[in-house]
Design a protein around this motif. Structure first.
Motif, PDB file in Angstrom:
ATOM      1  N   LEU A  57       0.843  -1.184   0.000  1.00 14.88           N
ATOM      2  CA  LEU A  57       0.000   0.000   0.000  1.00 14.88           C
ATOM      3  C   LEU A  57       0.880   1.236   0.000  1.00 14.88           C
ATOM      4  CD1 LEU A  57       0.002   1.409   3.087  1.00 14.88           C
ATOM      5  CD2 LEU A  57      -1.294  -0.651   3.572  1.00 14.88           C
ATOM      6  N   LYS A  58       0.306   2.342  -0.410  1.00 13.99           N
ATOM      7  CA  LYS A  58       1.003   3.622  -0.398  1.00 13.99           C
ATOM      8  C   LYS A  58       0.339   4.468   0.678  1.00 13.99           C
ATOM      9  CE  LYS A  58       2.186   7.523  -3.341  1.00 13.99           C
ATOM     10  NZ  LYS A  58       2.033   8.097  -4.682  1.00 13.99           N
ATOM     11  N   PHE A  59       1.142   5.056   1.553  1.00 14.97           N
ATOM     12  CA  PHE A  59       0.618   5.823   2.676  1.00 14.97           C
ATOM     13  C   PHE A  59       1.158   7.243   2.641  1.00 14.97           C
ATOM     14  CE2 PHE A  59       1.393   7.423   6.992  1.00 14.97           C
ATOM     15  CZ  PHE A  59       0.093   7.506   7.427  1.00 14.97           C
ATOM     16  N   HIS A  60       0.293   8.191   2.924  1.00 15.42           N
ATOM     17  CA  HIS A  60       0.693   9.586   3.007  1.00 15.42           C
ATOM     18  C   HIS A  60      -0.143  10.231   4.103  1.00 15.42           C
ATOM     19  CE1 HIS A  60       2.015  13.543   1.768  1.00 15.42           C
ATOM     20  NE2 HIS A  60       0.754  13.942   1.770  1.00 15.42           N
ATOM     21  N   CYS A  61       0.458  11.161   4.842  1.00 14.93           N
ATOM     22  CA  CYS A  61      -0.314  11.896   5.839  1.00 14.93           C
ATOM     23  C   CYS A  61      -0.124  13.390   5.622  1.00 14.93           C
ATOM     24  CB  CYS A  61       0.073  11.495   7.253  1.00 14.93           C
ATOM     25  SG  CYS A  61       1.773  11.844   7.676  1.00 14.93           S
ATOM     26  N   SER A  62      -1.113  14.154   6.048  1.00 12.52           N
ATOM     27  CA  SER A  62      -1.048  15.604   5.886  1.00 12.52           C
ATOM     28  C   SER A  62      -1.839  16.265   6.997  1.00 12.52           C
ATOM     29  CB  SER A  62      -1.603  16.011   4.526  1.00 12.52           C
ATOM     30  OG  SER A  62      -2.976  15.707   4.446  1.00 12.52           O
ATOM     31  N   HIS A  63      -1.655  17.557   7.121  1.00 11.60           N
ATOM     32  CA  HIS A  63      -2.441  18.380   8.042  1.00 11.60           C
ATOM     33  C   HIS A  63      -3.302  19.306   7.185  1.00 11.60           C
ATOM     34  CE1 HIS A  63       0.908  17.112  10.596  1.00 11.60           C
ATOM     35  NE2 HIS A  63       0.058  17.248  11.592  1.00 11.60           N
ATOM     36  N   GLU A  64      -4.582  19.322   7.482  1.00 11.83           N
ATOM     37  CA  GLU A  64      -5.515  20.145   6.707  1.00 11.83           C
ATOM     38  C   GLU A  64      -6.294  21.050   7.648  1.00 11.83           C
ATOM     39  OE1 GLU A  64      -5.309  19.951   3.480  1.00 11.83           O
ATOM     40  OE2 GLU A  64      -4.147  18.106   3.402  1.00 11.83           O
ATOM     41  N   ILE A  65      -6.633  22.226   7.179  1.00 14.36           N
ATOM     42  CA  ILE A  65      -7.466  23.151   7.942  1.00 14.36           C
ATOM     43  C   ILE A  65      -8.886  23.007   7.434  1.00 14.36           C
ATOM     44  CG2 ILE A  65      -7.901  25.568   8.491  1.00 14.36           C
ATOM     45  CD1 ILE A  65      -4.867  26.028   8.042  1.00 14.36           C
ATOM     46  N   VAL A  66      -9.819  22.710   8.358  1.00 14.77           N
ATOM     47  CA  VAL A  66     -11.213  22.462   7.985  1.00 14.77           C
ATOM     48  C   VAL A  66     -12.138  23.317   8.849  1.00 14.77           C
ATOM     49  CG1 VAL A  66     -10.770  20.125   7.175  1.00 14.77           C
ATOM     50  CG2 VAL A  66     -11.401  20.492   9.548  1.00 14.77           C
ATOM     51  N   LEU A  67     -13.351  23.489   8.381  1.00 13.27           N
ATOM     52  CA  LEU A  67     -14.375  24.220   9.116  1.00 13.27           C
ATOM     53  C   LEU A  67     -15.404  23.210   9.613  1.00 13.27           C
ATOM     54  CD1 LEU A  67     -15.402  27.072   9.877  1.00 13.27           C
ATOM     55  CD2 LEU A  67     -16.712  27.030   7.751  1.00 13.27           C
ATOM     56  N   ILE A  68     -15.525  23.072  10.950  1.00 11.67           N
ATOM     57  CA  ILE A  68     -16.468  22.125  11.552  1.00 11.67           C
ATOM     58  C   ILE A  68     -17.373  22.901  12.496  1.00 11.67           C
ATOM     59  CG2 ILE A  68     -16.734  20.071  12.996  1.00 11.67           C
ATOM     60  CD1 ILE A  68     -13.955  19.203  12.066  1.00 11.67           C
ATOM     61  N   ASN A  69     -18.658  22.895  12.209  1.00 13.31           N
ATOM     62  CA  ASN A  69     -19.648  23.616  13.031  1.00 13.31           C
ATOM     63  C   ASN A  69     -19.255  25.069  13.259  1.00 13.31           C
ATOM     64  OD1 ASN A  69     -21.324  21.383  13.302  1.00 13.31           O
ATOM     65  ND2 ASN A  69     -20.270  20.674  15.134  1.00 13.31           N
ATOM     66  N   GLY A  70     -18.749  25.728  12.231  1.00 11.58           N
ATOM     67  CA  GLY A  70     -18.390  27.132  12.322  1.00 11.58           C
ATOM     68  C   GLY A  70     -17.049  27.425  12.971  1.00 11.58           C
ATOM     69  N   THR A  71     -16.309  26.378  13.353  1.00 15.41           N
ATOM     70  CA  THR A  71     -15.008  26.548  13.984  1.00 15.41           C
ATOM     71  C   THR A  71     -13.916  26.029  13.054  1.00 15.41           C
ATOM     72  OG1 THR A  71     -16.016  26.207  16.147  1.00 15.41           O
ATOM     73  CG2 THR A  71     -13.632  25.989  16.021  1.00 15.41           C
ATOM     74  N   THR A  72     -12.885  26.835  12.842  1.00  9.44           N
ATOM     75  CA  THR A  72     -11.759  26.410  12.023  1.00  9.44           C
ATOM     76  C   THR A  72     -10.803  25.605  12.897  1.00  9.44           C
ATOM     77  OG1 THR A  72     -11.957  28.387  10.668  1.00  9.44           O
ATOM     78  CG2 THR A  72      -9.867  27.200  10.557  1.00  9.44           C
ATOM     79  N   THR A  73     -10.426  24.439  12.435  1.00 12.44           N
ATOM     80  CA  THR A  73      -9.528  23.568  13.188  1.00 12.44           C
ATOM     81  C   THR A  73      -8.595  22.830  12.248  1.00 12.44           C
ATOM     82  OG1 THR A  73      -9.428  21.878  14.916  1.00 12.44           O
ATOM     83  CG2 THR A  73     -11.092  21.580  13.216  1.00 12.44           C
TER      84      THR A  73
END
Length: 64
Positions: free
Chosen positions: A11-27
């Motif tokens: 398998l090929k594996f990659h990880c990243s950090h993403e900025i998302v909006l959840i219930n009006g809060t950026t995390t």
């Protein structure tokens, strides 16, 4: 690099950090990207916990 892989062989594996909006809060979330070599099927899992080991998650995703 082989052009053919048996099911479950690699398998090929990659990880990243993403900025998302959840219930009006950026995390920031950690995202595990797994691509099975045999079928080229892709799985993606986002995690909010800081202590989670993404490689373990990738192995669980790939084994399903």
């Amino acid at each position: 690099m082989p052009l053919y892989y048996a099911p479950g062989e690699a398998l090929k594996f990659h990880c990243s950090h993403e900025i998302v909006l959840i219930n009006g809060t950026t995390t920031t979330v950690k995202v595990a990207h797994v691509r099975l070599r045999h079928s080229r099927m892709m799985f993606v899992r986002a995690l909010m916990e800081r202590d989670t080991r993404l490689w373990s998650v990738a192995q669980i995703i790939a084994s399903r």
